[in-house]
Design a protein around this motif. Structure first.
Motif, PDB file in Angstrom:
ATOM      1  N   LEU A  80       4.880 -13.428  11.903  1.00 15.22           N
ATOM      2  CA  LEU A  80       4.364 -12.135  12.358  1.00 15.22           C
ATOM      3  C   LEU A  80       4.925 -10.987  11.512  1.00 15.22           C
ATOM      4  N   SER A  81       6.217 -11.061  11.159  1.00 16.91           N
ATOM      5  CA  SER A  81       6.816  -9.975  10.348  1.00 16.91           C
ATOM      6  C   SER A  81       6.070  -9.843   9.030  1.00 16.91           C
ATOM      7  N   MET A  82       5.829 -10.971   8.370  1.00 18.47           N
ATOM      8  CA  MET A  82       5.187 -10.928   7.063  1.00 18.47           C
ATOM      9  C   MET A  82       3.725 -10.471   7.193  1.00 18.47           C
ATOM     10  N   LEU A  83       3.053 -10.842   8.298  1.00 16.51           N
ATOM     11  CA  LEU A  83       1.677 -10.365   8.507  1.00 16.51           C
ATOM     12  C   LEU A  83       1.680  -8.843   8.649  1.00 16.51           C
ATOM     13  N   VAL A  84       2.618  -8.311   9.440  1.00 18.26           N
ATOM     14  CA  VAL A  84       2.672  -6.857   9.652  1.00 18.26           C
ATOM     15  C   VAL A  84       2.987  -6.149   8.322  1.00 18.26           C
ATOM     16  N   VAL A  85       3.871  -6.749   7.517  1.00 15.55           N
ATOM     17  CA  VAL A  85       4.167  -6.167   6.192  1.00 15.55           C
ATOM     18  C   VAL A  85       2.876  -6.097   5.370  1.00 15.55           C
ATOM     19  N   GLN A  86       2.104  -7.172   5.378  1.00 16.73           N
ATOM     20  CA  GLN A  86       0.902  -7.198   4.533  1.00 16.73           C
ATOM     21  C   GLN A  86      -0.171  -6.245   5.041  1.00 16.73           C
ATOM     22  N   LEU A  87      -0.314  -6.140   6.378  1.00 17.32           N
ATOM     23  CA  LEU A  87      -1.309  -5.222   6.942  1.00 17.32           C
ATOM     24  C   LEU A  87      -0.996  -3.775   6.570  1.00 17.32           C
ATOM     25  N   ASN A  88       0.298  -3.478   6.442  1.00 18.11           N
ATOM     26  CA  ASN A  88       0.723  -2.092   6.240  1.00 18.11           C
ATOM     27  C   ASN A  88       1.056  -1.745   4.797  1.00 18.11           C
ATOM     28  N   ASN A  89       0.966  -2.710   3.901  1.00 14.96           N
ATOM     29  CA  ASN A  89       1.300  -2.462   2.490  1.00 14.96           C
ATOM     30  C   ASN A  89       0.220  -3.074   1.613  1.00 14.96           C
ATOM     31  N   ARG A  90      -1.023  -2.583   1.776  1.00 17.23           N
ATOM     32  CA  ARG A  90      -2.126  -3.101   0.946  1.00 17.23           C
ATOM     33  C   ARG A  90      -2.126  -2.316  -0.352  1.00 17.23           C
ATOM     34  N   PHE A  91      -1.287  -2.793  -1.292  1.00 15.07           N
ATOM     35  CA  PHE A  91      -1.058  -2.050  -2.528  1.00 15.07           C
ATOM     36  C   PHE A  91      -2.105  -2.393  -3.575  1.00 15.07           C
ATOM     37  N   ASP A 221      12.756   3.516  -2.501  1.00 16.26           N
ATOM     38  CA  ASP A 221      12.138   4.510  -1.618  1.00 16.26           C
ATOM     39  C   ASP A 221      12.123   5.850  -2.346  1.00 16.26           C
ATOM     40  N   GLU A 222      11.153   6.005  -3.264  1.00 10.75           N
ATOM     41  CA  GLU A 222      11.078   7.199  -4.110  1.00 10.75           C
ATOM     42  C   GLU A 222      10.057   8.183  -3.543  1.00 10.75           C
ATOM     43  N   PRO A 223      10.367   9.493  -3.599  1.00 16.62           N
ATOM     44  CA  PRO A 223       9.405  10.489  -3.119  1.00 16.62           C
ATOM     45  C   PRO A 223       8.070  10.344  -3.857  1.00 16.62           C
ATOM     46  N   ALA A 277      16.971 -12.243 -15.636  1.00 17.32           N
ATOM     47  CA  ALA A 277      15.651 -12.169 -15.003  1.00 17.32           C
ATOM     48  C   ALA A 277      15.048 -10.830 -15.387  1.00 17.32           C
ATOM     49  N   ALA A 278      13.870 -10.857 -16.016  1.00 14.39           N
ATOM     50  CA  ALA A 278      13.210  -9.598 -16.406  1.00 14.39           C
ATOM     51  C   ALA A 278      12.127  -9.298 -15.387  1.00 14.39           C
ATOM     52  N   TYR A 279      12.179  -8.106 -14.819  1.00 14.95           N
ATOM     53  CA  TYR A 279      11.138  -7.740 -13.855  1.00 14.95           C
ATOM     54  C   TYR A 279      10.917  -6.228 -13.885  1.00 14.95           C
ATOM     55  N   ASP A 280       9.660  -5.828 -14.024  1.00 18.65           N
ATOM     56  CA  ASP A 280       9.296  -4.398 -13.989  1.00 18.65           C
ATOM     57  C   ASP A 280       8.751  -4.065 -12.604  1.00 18.65           C
ATOM     58  N   PHE A 281       9.448  -3.208 -11.885  1.00 20.20           N
ATOM     59  CA  PHE A 281       8.966  -2.781 -10.568  1.00 20.20           C
ATOM     60  C   PHE A 281       7.880  -1.722 -10.762  1.00 20.20           C
ATOM     61  N   VAL A 282       6.765  -1.884 -10.040  1.00 20.02           N
ATOM     62  CA  VAL A 282       5.650  -0.939 -10.135  1.00 20.02           C
ATOM     63  C   VAL A 282       5.402  -0.379  -8.733  1.00 20.02           C
ATOM     64  N   LEU A 283       5.521   0.937  -8.610  1.00 19.18           N
ATOM     65  CA  LEU A 283       5.438   1.573  -7.292  1.00 19.18           C
ATOM     66  C   LEU A 283       4.030   2.059  -6.990  1.00 19.18           C
ATOM     67  N   GLN A 284       3.647   1.876  -5.742  1.00 15.20           N
ATOM     68  CA  GLN A 284       2.329   2.291  -5.245  1.00 15.20           C
ATOM     69  C   GLN A 284       2.394   3.778  -4.877  1.00 15.20           C
ATOM     70  N   PRO A 285       1.416   4.600  -5.364  1.00 19.61           N
ATOM     71  CA  PRO A 285       1.449   6.007  -4.957  1.00 19.61           C
ATOM     72  C   PRO A 285       1.300   6.118  -3.434  1.00 19.61           C
ATOM     73  N   GLU A 286       1.965   7.107  -2.856  1.00 21.44           N
ATOM     74  CA  GLU A 286       1.888   7.302  -1.395  1.00 21.44           C
ATOM     75  C   GLU A 286       0.470   7.698  -1.032  1.00 21.44           C
ATOM     76  N   SER A 287      -0.061   7.123   0.066  1.00 24.66           N
ATOM     77  CA  SER A 287      -1.447   7.496   0.399  1.00 24.66           C
ATOM     78  C   SER A 287      -1.454   8.733   1.279  1.00 24.66           C
TER      79      SER A 287
END
Ligand code: BEZ
Ligand code: FE
Length: 287
Positions: A80-91, A221-223, A277-287
């Motif tokens: 349920l936690s992961m479902l709620v995360v996905q419902l609320n973070n459709r990036f 958590d960037e503005p 480990a190489a990883y580029d984080f890509v942030l979703q603009p706030e809706s």
């Protein structure tokens, strides 16, 4: 007024809870009543089974304290936690996907410069996680803060240890002006969720693996951007396809590449083998 029958009780209860003063509360409670009644009908719930469920819920509550949240763990293992995360973070598909926060994040980790070793001499294979923080168009997010935490080589988080004086395997790394960052830590290992409570008791009655695959947690958590809670997993590690909390998303599985002693991504020189480990984080603009 209609008296209760097996056939009308759902309608009566939905109507009663539909009087909630907030329209959203009325919607939530109405749907909850309908689904609970439907569940009881579908499985023909017996009184003994319902009493056992109430006992389990009671013990789940009694297992919670300031450090332990057995209800969240129950929600995690039920998916349920992961479902709620996905419902609320459709990036946007270019953005780093979100996963569960888990119960072991501690607020207020100390600030760290790129390259800082948050393992502070704890045993384990040195690991560097490096890359950039950008928006979905590839523009750097200068000075982005990466709040990082993980378990030690025994699968134990600081939050599970009483009376720790200093931050242990957690820090808030600040990316440089060009958005690049470098975390130094130790390689994570897979671990089991707490199995000594009511959730473990249920899992023990199934063939479910109680393990999470090895991972490092990140929170950004960037503005101007959607808050991102995520993890990175080493490619090829055990339990990726059976994570007990359903937290693995394919683009978060990355190679942890082994290097022989020599120059390391923090600009130093390592005298023993290490992983990168190489990883580029890509942030979703706030809706
Ligand atoms: C964790 O990764 O820290 C975690 C997440 C959900 C349940 C238990 C642990
Ligand atoms: Fe974890």
């Amino acid at each position: 007024m209609a008296f209760v029958t097996e056939d009308n009780i759902t309608e009566l209860a939905v109507g009663r809870w539909g009087t909630a003063h907030s329209p959203r509360t009325a919607e939530l409670l109405g749907a909850l009543v309908r689904h609970l009644h439907e569940f009881a009908r579908e499985v023909n719930l017996t009184e003994d089974e319902w009493a056992a469920a109430v006992d389990w819920l009671t013990r789940t509550g009694q297992t919670c304290d300031e450090k332990r949240q057995e209800f969240i763990l129950a929600s995690d293992v039920l998916g349920l936690s992961m479902l709620v995360v996905q419902l609320n973070n459709r990036f946007d598909e270019r953005a780093t996907p979100a996963t569960v926060l888990g119960p072991f994040h501690i607020d207020g980790s100390p600030p760290a410069e790129s390259g800082h070793d948050m393992s502070d001499g704890l045993p384990g294979t040195p690991l560097f996680v490096t890359g950039t923080v950008t928006d979905v168009e590839g523009k750097a997010v200068p000075g982005a803060v990466l709040d990082v935490w993980q378990a030690d080589a025994d699968g134990v988080y600081e939050a599970q240890i009483p009376d720790v004086d200093e931050a242990r395997l957690r820090a808030k790394y600040q990316a440089r002006d060009d958005g690049s960052y470098c975390v130094r830590t130790i390689a994570p290992l897979g671990y089991t969720i707490p199995m000594d409570g009511p959730v473990g008791e249920l899992i023990g009655q199934t063939d479910i693996s109680e393990y999470r695959p090895a991972h490092v947690h990140f929170l950004l958590d960037e503005p101007g951007y959607a808050k991102l809670v995520t993890h990175l997993f080493p490619e090829g590690t055990e339990y990726l396809d059976s994570d007990v909390v359903f937290g693995v998303r394919d683009t978060l599985v990355v190679p942890f590449v082994r290097h022989e002693p020599g120059p390391s991504p923090d600009g130093g020189v390592m005298d023993r083998p290490f992983l990168v480990a190489a990883y580029d984080f890509v942030l979703q603009p706030e809706s």
